[in-house]
Design an enzyme around this catalytic site. Structure first.
Site, PDB file in Angstrom:
ATOM      1  CG  ASP A 117       3.403   0.984   5.276  1.00 55.81           C
ATOM      2  OD1 ASP A 117       3.831   2.271   5.121  1.00 55.81           O
ATOM      3  OD2 ASP A 117       2.192   0.754   4.950  1.00 55.81           O
TER       4      ASP A 117
HETATM    5  N1  URA Z   1      -0.090   1.197   0.751  1.00 54.53           N
HETATM    6  C1  URA Z   1      -0.035   0.993   2.227  1.00 54.53           C
HETATM    7  O1  URA Z   1      -0.837   0.877   2.909  1.00 54.53           O
HETATM    8  N2  URA Z   1       1.261   0.584   2.596  1.00 54.53           N
HETATM    9  C2  URA Z   1       2.254   0.559   1.592  1.00 54.53           C
HETATM   10  O2  URA Z   1       3.402   0.148   2.138  1.00 54.53           O
HETATM   11  C3  URA Z   1       1.977   0.965   0.158  1.00 54.53           C
HETATM   12  C4  URA Z   1       0.683   1.358  -0.083  1.00 54.53           C
END
Ligand code: URA
Length: 252
Positions: A117
């Site tokens: 993310d």
């Molecule tokens: N899980 C998440 O919620 N976000 C990420 O970036 C990676 C794993």
């Protein structure tokens, strides 16, 4: 391969551009650390050995890599997309040679193995090897990934037990469970996952009544960031690559 063809494979432009760079004296050729005495020979050799070859192209030092396998320490505030929305793309953190490497596939340059993310930091693999990307992204591959999570609310033993037992997410009838989970502070835990569902850590924490305030991927298999600074990248070493290729990785 001719020198211009080799430079082309490394992402320094079309064969014509690469030939032009050589003509203009903008390319140095090195082997095993020392300057190759005869660049003219390298230029004219019909089949230059690529093993141990290094270049300096317009001041950029570059070691020949038949395939690109790199590790990036992703900072917050970058999207893992070529066409990001509100934030800059992680690909802008890479040198243009990695972004422009020619690829048999439609997409040019290296691609991220899965996504983090925008606000997640840490280990992100990128490669131009489609099979490698596919294999490592596959749910069957089960490479353990270690996430360091900072939570909004205090973590307790019940939450840890639920994360280990399995929680139900809205897109999967089967409960998803952490391969390992350990509380590391009042608001902190280490969570190891072997799958990579969309927003998985955030949704798992929400499912146990908490909320992710900070997320860092510290390790992929036995590969960790070491001292790699945020925003920097490095090539994977041969043993690191072998471990990822064979799937023989230490549990994170
Ligand atoms: N899980 C998440 O919620 N976000 C990420 O970036 C990676 C794993």
């Amino acid at each position: 391969m001719h020198l211009a063809d080799i430079l082309f494979t490394q992402g320094f432009g079309t064969r014509r551009v690469c030939a032009g760079l050589i003509e203009q004296g903008l390319v140095g050729v090195y082997r095993d650390g020392s300057v190759q005495a005869d660049v003219a020979y390298a230029q004219s050799a019909p089949d230059l050995q690529t093993e141990g070859l290094r270049f300096q192209v317009q001041g950029v030092d570059w070691a020949y890599h038949a395939r690109a396998y790199v590790l990036l320490n992703k900072p917050a505030g970058y999207e893992c997309s070529h066409k990001p929305g509100a934030w800059p793309s992680v690909y802008t953190l890479l040198p243009s040679a990695l972004r422009l490497r020619p690829n048999k596939n439609a997409i040019q340059g290296v691609q991220a193995v899965g996504r983090l993310d925008q606000d997640t930091t840490g280990a992100l693999l990128l490669s131009d090897d489609g099979q490698f990307i596919h294999r490592l992204s596959s749910p069957k591959h089960h490479v353990p990934k270690l996430y360091q999570v900072i939570c909004k609310h205090p973590v307790d033993a019940t939450q840890v037990a639920k994360l280990l037992d399995g929680v139900v997410l809205d897109d999967s009838p089967k409960p998803v469970r952490a391969a390992a989970c350990a509380q590391t502070g009042e608001l902190a835990l280490d969570l190891t996952l072997t799958e990579g569902k969309y927003h998985q850590v955030k949704r798992m924490l929400a499912a146990v009544g908490n909320r992710v305030e900070g997320l860092h991927r510290a390790r992929i298999g036995s590969l960790d960031l070491g001292g790699l600074p945020s925003g920097q990248w490095r090539w994977l070493s041969a043993p690191e690559l072998a471990m990822l290729h064979t799937g023989q990785v230490a549990q994170g």
